[in-house]
Write a protein that holds these residues in place. Structure first.
Motif, short mmCIF file in Angstrom:
data_model
loop_
_atom_site.label_atom_id
_atom_site.label_comp_id
_atom_site.label_asym_id
_atom_site.label_seq_id
_atom_site.Cartn_x
_atom_site.Cartn_y
_atom_site.Cartn_z
N HIS A 167 17.46 -3.04 7.95
CA HIS A 167 16.35 -2.09 7.98
C HIS A 167 15.05 -2.84 7.69
CE1 HIS A 167 13.98 1.40 7.73
NE2 HIS A 167 14.31 1.85 6.55
N TYR A 168 14.09 -2.70 8.61
CA TYR A 168 12.85 -3.46 8.50
C TYR A 168 12.03 -3.10 7.26
CZ TYR A 168 10.31 0.70 10.10
OH TYR A 168 9.77 1.97 10.20
N ALA A 228 12.52 -0.27 -3.77
CA ALA A 228 12.63 0.71 -2.69
C ALA A 228 14.00 0.70 -2.04
CB ALA A 228 11.56 0.44 -1.62
N ALA A 229 14.70 -0.41 -2.11
CA ALA A 229 15.99 -0.53 -1.42
C ALA A 229 17.04 0.35 -2.08
CB ALA A 229 16.45 -1.98 -1.39
N ALA A 230 17.76 1.10 -1.26
CA ALA A 230 18.84 1.93 -1.78
C ALA A 230 20.09 1.09 -2.02
CB ALA A 230 19.14 3.06 -0.79
N ARG A 289 -0.12 2.12 -2.91
CA ARG A 289 -1.25 1.44 -2.29
C ARG A 289 -0.84 0.02 -1.91
NH1 ARG A 289 -6.22 2.75 -6.30
NH2 ARG A 289 -4.60 2.40 -7.89
N ALA A 290 0.26 -0.07 -1.18
CA ALA A 290 0.86 -1.36 -0.87
C ALA A 290 -0.10 -2.28 -0.11
CB ALA A 290 2.14 -1.17 -0.06
N ASP A 320 3.98 0.75 4.82
CA ASP A 320 3.87 2.10 4.25
C ASP A 320 3.61 1.98 2.74
OD1 ASP A 320 4.37 3.14 6.80
OD2 ASP A 320 6.53 3.08 6.46
N ASN A 321 4.50 2.53 1.94
CA ASN A 321 4.31 2.49 0.49
C ASN A 321 5.24 1.47 -0.17
OD1 ASN A 321 6.71 3.82 0.92
ND2 ASN A 321 6.42 5.33 -0.70
#
Length: 370
Positions: free
Chosen positions: A155-156, A304-306, A321-322, A340-341
């Motif tokens: 996943h990018y 962020a990674a699940a 605010r990445a 994105d975030n």
């Protein structure tokens, strides 16, 4: 595997001044790749023409990519981008009579863009579940009417790794072909298309493959390729370039003259990767990412990674605010890839544990002071 940075960092001049952690977007440029680009330029500047040499370099690059993924050279087409590869694949499926295509909500946006442009297909999206993609989702959404299933190996956005061999087994059992987008995995995760049972796979060179934009590679299983007649095919996809007969194998998916300057770069980059060995690169990247994940948690950063995929080759940190944070880090000569975030820290074999920790320190400092 800490010896990899020690052994190869000198090949990347930018590392003298910058912390480069953006391989999921653009890797650092190696001196052998830079020299290859210069060789192409000089051959035109001083010789006037280099067609024969460029064709030989193209075949060398094809062979090196085939070696990288466990394929045969005739199963590899050279195309401008992964998007072009998928367009060519989409133009070749009418012979199967089935019109249903599925892709996942983890695919890069270019994948849905291609299928949205083909109104003659019925398209379904396989949804992830809280950031993961259980195999049961493929069992549910791939049907007997599915002609092609499109999946990303990685996943990018957060580096979530999928079990391609298991997905291929489901796809095959359901009678669907499988197309794998390996742009975020080729170069740092070992790939074996034969062992995994993959029908088609594509990857470009500007990310973990150490190259520049302008060239990508499309693998198509030999027996399958000879049964397909892509409409997106031109003289480089023909038997001798001038008659109407399709070339044998995956070459029939080629169109016009490749971007030779990018091919030169790809040849040098792939040669370097194969020399090092992707399994060694995988071990190193996994080690420093595992340390960085733990360190980021200690610093109070939210990942962020699940859970549930393989160990990712990047560390994805949530930040509303990445882009702003990434711009601030760039001023500190820390290069990362916001999306994105999420701030993505994507190391390669030339990076160290200390560099990952330094980037995390900078992110934590910016987050605290916002």
């Amino acid at each position: 595997m800490e010896h990899l940075p020690q052994q190869y960092r000198h090949l990347f001049p930018t590392l003298q001044m910058h912390t480069m952690l953006a391989s999921c977007s653009q890797s650092a440029l190696a001196e052998p790749v830079s020299r290859a680009i210069q060789d192409y330029h000089d051959s035109l500047l001083y010789m006037g023409t280099n067609w024969k040499e460029a064709i030989e370099k193209t075949e060398f690059a094809r062979n090196e990519f085939a070696k990288l993924i466990g394929a045969e050279p005739d199963e590899v087409a050279i195309v401008p981008s992964v998007s072009d590869a998928l367009v060519s694949v989409a133009s070749s499926l009418t012979a199967f009579g089935k019109k249903h295509v599925v892709y996942t909500d983890m695919d890069f946006p270019a994948v849905p863009h291609v299928w949205q442009a083909h109104s003659d297909y019925t398209v379904s999206v396989i949804p992830s579940i809280i950031g993961v993609m259980p195999l049961e989702q493929y069992e549910t959404h791939i049907s007997d009417e599915t002609v092609l299933t499109c999946v990303p190996h990685v996943h990018y956005r957060d580096g979530y790794v999928q079990d391609i061999k298991a997905i291929a087994e489901i796809s095959q059992r359901k009678g669907s072909l499988l197309f794998v987008d390996a742009y975020q995995s080729a170069g740092h995760i070992p790939i074996d298309v034969k062992e995994w049972g993959v029908d088609m796979l594509a990857a470009g060179t500007r990310k973990y493959l150490l190259g520049i934009p302008g060239v990508a590679f499309l693998y198509v299983r030999k027996e399958l390729a000879d049964a397909l007649k892509p409409k997106a095919s031109a003289w480089f996809g023909r038997e001798n370039g001038f008659d109407g007969a399709y070339a044998k194998g995956a070459r029939r998916f080629q169109t016009g003259t490749p971007a030779f300057i990018s091919v030169y770069a790809a040849a040098a980059a792939l040669s370097l990767l194969n020399h090092i060995g992707v399994s060694h690169i995988r071990d190193h990247v996994k080690t420093i990412c595992a340390d960085a994940v733990q360190y980021a948690a200690e610093k109070g950063l939210q990942l962020a990674a699940a859970q549930g995929g393989g160990q990712p080759g990047m560390v994805a940190i949530r930040d509303e605010r990445a882009s702003e944070t990434a711009a601030l880090l760039k001023k500190k000569k820390v290069i990362c890839a916001p999306r994105d975030n999420v701030i993505r820290l994507a190391p390669h074999f030339y990076n160290t544990k200390e560099e990952m920790r330094h980037a995390i320190d900078e992110i934590a400092a910016k987050t605290i002071h916002k």
